[in-house]
Design a protein around this motif. Structure first.
Motif, PDB file in Angstrom:
ATOM      1  N   GLU A 182     -54.273 -26.037 -25.582  1.00 18.43           N
ATOM      2  CA  GLU A 182     -54.528 -24.649 -25.168  1.00 18.43           C
ATOM      3  C   GLU A 182     -55.592 -24.002 -26.049  1.00 18.43           C
ATOM      4  N   ASP A 183     -56.443 -23.190 -25.418  1.00 18.07           N
ATOM      5  CA  ASP A 183     -57.437 -22.388 -26.124  1.00 18.07           C
ATOM      6  C   ASP A 183     -58.175 -23.178 -27.201  1.00 18.07           C
ATOM      7  N   ARG A 212     -54.207 -19.987 -17.661  1.00 21.83           N
ATOM      8  CA  ARG A 212     -53.042 -19.344 -18.281  1.00 21.83           C
ATOM      9  C   ARG A 212     -53.329 -17.901 -18.669  1.00 21.83           C
ATOM     10  N   HIS A 261     -55.536 -21.868 -30.373  1.00 17.73           N
ATOM     11  CA  HIS A 261     -55.686 -20.423 -30.597  1.00 17.73           C
ATOM     12  C   HIS A 261     -57.089 -20.082 -31.071  1.00 17.73           C
ATOM     13  N   HIS A 314     -49.455 -16.985 -19.171  1.00 14.99           N
ATOM     14  CA  HIS A 314     -49.107 -16.612 -20.551  1.00 14.99           C
ATOM     15  C   HIS A 314     -47.728 -15.947 -20.571  1.00 14.99           C
ATOM     16  N   ASP A 359     -51.379 -25.316 -29.153  1.00 13.17           N
ATOM     17  CA  ASP A 359     -52.276 -24.162 -28.997  1.00 13.17           C
ATOM     18  C   ASP A 359     -53.239 -24.100 -30.185  1.00 13.17           C
ATOM     19  N   GLU A 378     -55.688 -16.863 -21.740  1.00 13.21           N
ATOM     20  CA  GLU A 378     -54.848 -15.699 -22.031  1.00 13.21           C
ATOM     21  C   GLU A 378     -55.651 -14.460 -22.415  1.00 13.21           C
TER      22      GLU A 378
HETATM   23 MG    MG Z   1     -51.782 -19.042 -26.607  1.00 10.84          MG
END
Ligand code: MG
Length: 401
Positions: free
Chosen positions: A233-234, A280, A209, A309, A207, A259
């Motif tokens: 992710e992200d 997600r 983030h 998520h 992630d 998310e």
């Molecule tokens: Mg995350």
């Protein structure tokens, strides 16, 4: 199923914090004695605002309405205040929406996954989080999960954004949670390579983030390509969605995103344009099961899988909702899961159960989960000023957390 018109008679918000994150559970009571439903409205960082939206605005709006008309009520709740799709309102709507699906399942005498078309699988494959101060600690944590039977593990080095950055800023720089994107990508890459070398068949996730600017994100997605991640992710912030096309053109690293999304215009172009591999969204944040099942079906038509998520600030009721959709979606990908302590299991009888690398539902009607309000009271919620989101770059600039 009885055909008499059952009405909503009350809406309550139950706040509890058994595992270090305030949770908001919604209970909808009905005109049929003993019939009620539970939903998740957890926006852990602004839980008091969600409670106010629920009790002051939505409760008077829904009392007296029929419990069966979930779709109609969802559409009406979203526009009743005219302005729509904010995180507070979406979570509040999700709480009522989830409770109504729970009630519908109880009336039908079926688990909600049966109402969604029935199971495509017996349980949902999960991933859990390995995060350590050094490579040995990360390897040890991953090894424990592998021993438990997990095939998917998310790997982070010293949390989001990597090691905390100290010093080097201008005189008078403000306090905050400092990190250095260059240090982050260097150490994350080391950790991911280390785990790949030790666990050749493991599905590895990571992630970002949203800690990188768009060009750094493209560079990092290319750098991890040889490690064959399950997903990254992200990699980008919601403000930079157009850059997914650049990542697609640069490498084959699978992308997971969503998310922070509140609005269908955020996820729809990414899905129909095949710019991501996994959606997600946080189901309560997007407005509940009603919009989530539509997004899942849109994903099926475009080859995009689900990875809802599922951190510790998703309540067990929210996890049960994730799980029922996971089981009924042909394009299910993976489910994030963080585990529960004994206090959580006492408050929420009927929690989904982790065995090996899977999360299992029970076969009770509705979502199969209940709430012990007396047990919930033992773990009150306190509103605190949040520190970890006060992120800054080495030059002192504020940035996204
Ligand atoms: Mg995350």
């Amino acid at each position: 199923m009885s055909t008499n018109r059952i009405q909503i008679t009350d809406v309550r918000a139950i706040l509890t914090n058994p595992q270090g994150q305030p949770l908001v559970i919604v209970r909808v009571d009905t005109s049929e004695p003993g019939l009620y439903g539970l939903g998740c409205a957890t926006f852990t960082q602004r839980f008091l605002a969600v409670r106010a939206a629920l009790l002051e605005h939505l409760r008077p709006f829904v009392i007296g309405r029929e419990v069966d008309r979930i779709e109609d009520l969802w559409q009406q709740m979203m526009v009743n205040g005219y302005w729509r799709n904010g995180p507070v309102l979406n979570n509040a709507i999700s709480g009522i929406d989830g409770a109504l699906w729970d009630i519908k399942g109880k009336r039908a005498g079926m688990p909600v996954y049966e109402l969604l078309g029935g199971k495509c699988r017996e349980a949902a494959a999960i991933y859990r989080h390995a995060n350590g101060a050094d490579l040995e600690a990360i390897e040890e944590q991953v090894g424990r999960y592998v021993e438990q039977g997990l095939r998917h593990v998310r790997v982070q080095f010293q949390g989001y954004g990597g090691p905390a950055a100290e010093g080097g800023g201008p005189d008078g720089a403000l306090g905050g949670a400092y990190y250095d994107p260059r240090t982050y990508t260097r150490t994350a890459l080391q950790a991911l390579e280390h785990v790949r070398n030790r666990f050749s068949d493991l599905e590895i996730l990571h992630d970002v983030h949203e800690r990188l600017n768009p060009a750094q994100a493209v560079e990092f997605a290319k750098a991890v390509e040889p490690l064959q991640l399950f997903f990254l992710e992200d990699a980008l912030a919601p403000e930079d969605l157009e850059w997914f096309e650049n990542i697609r053109n640069a490498c084959t690293t699978p992308m997971a995103m969503g998310e922070l999304f509140n609005h269908p215009r955020e996820w729809t172009p990414l899905i129909t344009g095949r710019r991501i591999d996994f959606m997600r969204m946080h189901i309560s944040q997007m407005g509940g099961l009603t919009p989530a099942r539509k997004a899942a079906i849109l994903g099926e038509l475009h080859g995009v899988r689900t990875a809802w998520h599922g951190p510790a600030d998703t309540s067990p009721v929210g996890h049960a909702i994730n799980l029922h959709l996971d089981l009924a979606s042909s394009n299910f990908g993976i489910q994030e899961f963080c585990g529960w302590n004994d206090a959580v299991r006492e408050i929420f009888p009927g929690c989904p159960e982790q065995r090996g690398g899977f999360l299992y539902p029970n076969d009770k009607p509705g979502f199969g989960i209940d709430l012990d309000e007396e047990a919930a009271k033992k773990w009150p919620c306190d509103a605190e000023v949040i520190q970890w989101t006060q992120t800054r770059l080495p030059d002192g600039s504020p940035t996204r957390p």
